[in-house]
Design an enzyme around this catalytic site. Structure first.
Site, short mmCIF file in Angstrom:
data_model
loop_
_atom_site.label_atom_id
_atom_site.label_comp_id
_atom_site.label_asym_id
_atom_site.label_seq_id
_atom_site.Cartn_x
_atom_site.Cartn_y
_atom_site.Cartn_z
N CYS A 77 -44.83 99.47 -1.32
CA CYS A 77 -44.31 100.00 -0.06
C CYS A 77 -44.24 101.52 -0.16
CB CYS A 77 -42.92 99.43 0.22
SG CYS A 77 -42.39 99.72 1.93
N CYS B 135 -41.67 103.38 1.47
CA CYS B 135 -40.37 103.95 1.86
C CYS B 135 -39.61 104.63 0.73
CB CYS B 135 -39.50 102.89 2.53
SG CYS B 135 -39.04 101.54 1.43
N CYS C 103 -41.74 103.11 5.94
CA CYS C 103 -42.63 102.33 5.09
C CYS C 103 -44.11 102.66 5.30
CB CYS C 103 -42.38 100.84 5.30
SG CYS C 103 -40.66 100.38 4.99
N LYS D 210 -40.59 89.12 7.00
CA LYS D 210 -39.51 90.04 6.62
C LYS D 210 -38.84 90.58 7.88
CE LYS D 210 -38.61 94.35 4.18
NZ LYS D 210 -39.14 95.38 3.29
N ARG E 16 -30.78 100.10 0.00
CA ARG E 16 -31.23 101.44 0.38
C ARG E 16 -30.46 102.50 -0.38
NH1 ARG E 16 -32.56 100.13 6.71
NH2 ARG E 16 -34.11 98.51 6.20
N ARG F 105 -36.22 100.37 11.40
CA ARG F 105 -37.46 99.70 11.03
C ARG F 105 -37.85 98.60 12.04
NH1 ARG F 105 -37.76 102.26 6.28
NH2 ARG F 105 -36.44 101.80 4.47
N GLU G 91 -46.74 85.04 11.36
CA GLU G 91 -46.83 86.03 10.28
C GLU G 91 -47.35 85.38 9.01
OE1 GLU G 91 -46.73 89.09 9.84
OE2 GLU G 91 -45.58 90.07 11.41
N LYS H 237 -37.63 86.79 3.88
CA LYS H 237 -36.59 87.75 3.50
C LYS H 237 -35.84 88.21 4.73
CE LYS H 237 -36.23 92.33 1.61
NZ LYS H 237 -36.91 93.58 1.46
N SER I 279 -29.97 92.37 -1.26
CA SER I 279 -28.84 93.14 -1.79
C SER I 279 -27.52 92.86 -1.08
CB SER I 279 -29.17 94.64 -1.70
OG SER I 279 -29.50 95.01 -0.38
N TYR J 229 -30.63 89.19 -7.43
CA TYR J 229 -29.87 90.04 -8.36
C TYR J 229 -28.92 89.18 -9.20
CZ TYR J 229 -31.83 93.33 -5.09
OH TYR J 229 -32.72 94.01 -4.32
C1 PBG Z 1 -38.94 98.16 0.80
C2 PBG Z 1 -38.00 97.04 0.49
C3 PBG Z 1 -36.69 96.83 0.98
C4 PBG Z 1 -36.20 95.73 0.28
C5 PBG Z 1 -37.22 95.28 -0.55
N1 PBG Z 1 -38.32 96.10 -0.39
C6 PBG Z 1 -35.86 97.61 1.92
C7 PBG Z 1 -36.22 97.75 3.33
O1 PBG Z 1 -37.15 97.14 3.85
O2 PBG Z 1 -35.55 98.58 3.95
C8 PBG Z 1 -34.82 95.16 0.42
C9 PBG Z 1 -34.30 94.40 -0.75
C10 PBG Z 1 -32.84 94.14 -0.76
O3 PBG Z 1 -32.08 94.45 0.19
O4 PBG Z 1 -32.38 93.61 -1.76
N2 PBG Z 1 -39.47 98.17 2.07
#
Ligand code: PBG
Length: 323
Positions: A119, A121, A129, A194, A204, A216, A232, A247, A273, A312
């Site tokens: 990615c 970002c 991204c 996603k 982030r 986003r 998708e 996700k 997260s 995690y």
């Molecule tokens: C990058 C990405 C993100 C996450 C994984 N890859 C953040 C986003 O899309 O802003 C999030 C993972 C998480 O919250 O644990 N694009």
């Protein structure tokens, strides 16, 4: 009629419950995320994600050894580069943080599967991204950069790449580039489904990847949409994805179940997260039993249909499962 059928009979003892249990977890199911940063001997705890760290390459190798020793088959790497720019050039720098970490880990622990997040970002100064022109995130010009990034990860020794940017057509662009550069055996785990989720908040902070302006919503999916997930996934399968990811996980179990029903590729789910931080925080406050809630959530993701869980909690859960 008196109940001749008594479901409680099969709940009578733990031995019976074990026999009829429909879902089980194993460390084999997990992928553990790691955050690589520049510098030496750095291990900085992420405030909103207790137990998770930003680490320099030397420390990441040690951490990866620990993950491997717990029986977890894979890690996924995220990079925090020293400098960011408009085009995110750190993403495809052969000497970038992720590229260095992949090399170092594969060198010391070749059996561990190393996956890289693909990615822009974390590498762009604006935090989006993709390439931004006149305030818009540009789809097609971004594809070439993502393909370069994926190839640079493959050259460093990655086993698998995982595009998370949500640009249209990126799986095909990456597949073609990998094949052309001599990496037809490198697999693609696509963040196919996603959503634009508030559950990414703590990540982030961890990856220092918040967009400086805007959000986003023009590229990640709208959370109320369910049918769109199937579209998708179908597109990414047609483009050559090997694993389809959904996700976030916890609030999207219906989506995981739909994808499982409709697709015969392995399905991964990202327990993100914010899902981790909520449980950690409530656990710290003593409001919930953290370990039991963790296992219940992971089990529910598996029960919904995920074969693989990015989490995690992987190390904590593996420790419990290995006992
Ligand atoms: C990058 C990405 C993100 C996450 C994984 N890859 C953040 C986003 O899309 O802003 C999030 C993972 C998480 O919250 O644990 N694009």
């Amino acid at each position: 009629m008196f109940p001749y059928q008594r479901p409680r009979r099969l709940r009578k003892t733990e031995a019976i419950r074990r026999m009829v249990r429909e879902t089980s977890l194993s460390p084999d199911d997990f992928i553990y995320p790691l955050f690589v940063t520049f510098g030496k001997n750095i291990r900085r705890e992420i405030k909103s994600m207790p137990g998770c760290f930003q680490e320099s390459v030397d420390r990441i190798v040690k951490h990866a050894k620990e993950v491997h020793s717990l029986g977890i088959p894979a890690v996924i790497l995220f990079g925090i580069p020293e400098e960011k720019d408009e085009s995110g050039s750190g993403a495809y720098d052969p000497d970038g943080v992720v590229q260095k970490a992949v090399k170092a880990i594969k060198d010391k622990i070749p059996e561990l599967c190393v996956i890289t997040d693909v990615c822009m970002c974390e590498y762009t100064s604006h935090g989006h991204c993709g390439i931004v022109e006149r305030g818009e995130v540009m789809n097609d010009p971004t594809l070439e950069l993502l393909a370069r990034e994926a190839v640079s990860h493959a050259k460093a020794g990655a086993d698998m790449v995982a595009p998370s940017d949500m640009m249209d057509g990126r799986v095909e662009a990456i597949r073609l580039a990998l094949d052309e550069e001599g990496f037809p055996e490198i697999s693609i785990m696509s963040y196919a489904v996603k959503y634009a989720s508030a559950f990414y908040g703590p990540f982030r902070e961890a990856a220092q990847s918040s967009p400086k302006s805007g959000d986003r919503y023009s590229y990640q999916m709208d959370p109320p949409n369910r049918r769109e997930a199937l579209r998708e996934a179908a597109l990414d399968i047609a483009e050559g994805a090997d694993i389809i990811m959904v996700k976030p996980a916890m609030s999207y179990l219906d989506i995981i179940s739909d994808i499982r029903e409709n697709c015969d590729l392995p399905v991964a789910a990202y327990n993100v997260s914010g899902e981790y931080s909520l449980i950690k925080a409530a656990g710290k406050l003593g409001w919930i039993d953290e370990k039991r809630v963790m296992m219940e959530v992971l089990t529910s993701i598996k029960r919904a249909g995920a074969d693989i869980i990015l989490t995690y909690f992987a190390k904590d859960a593996a420790r419990l499962l290995n006992r």
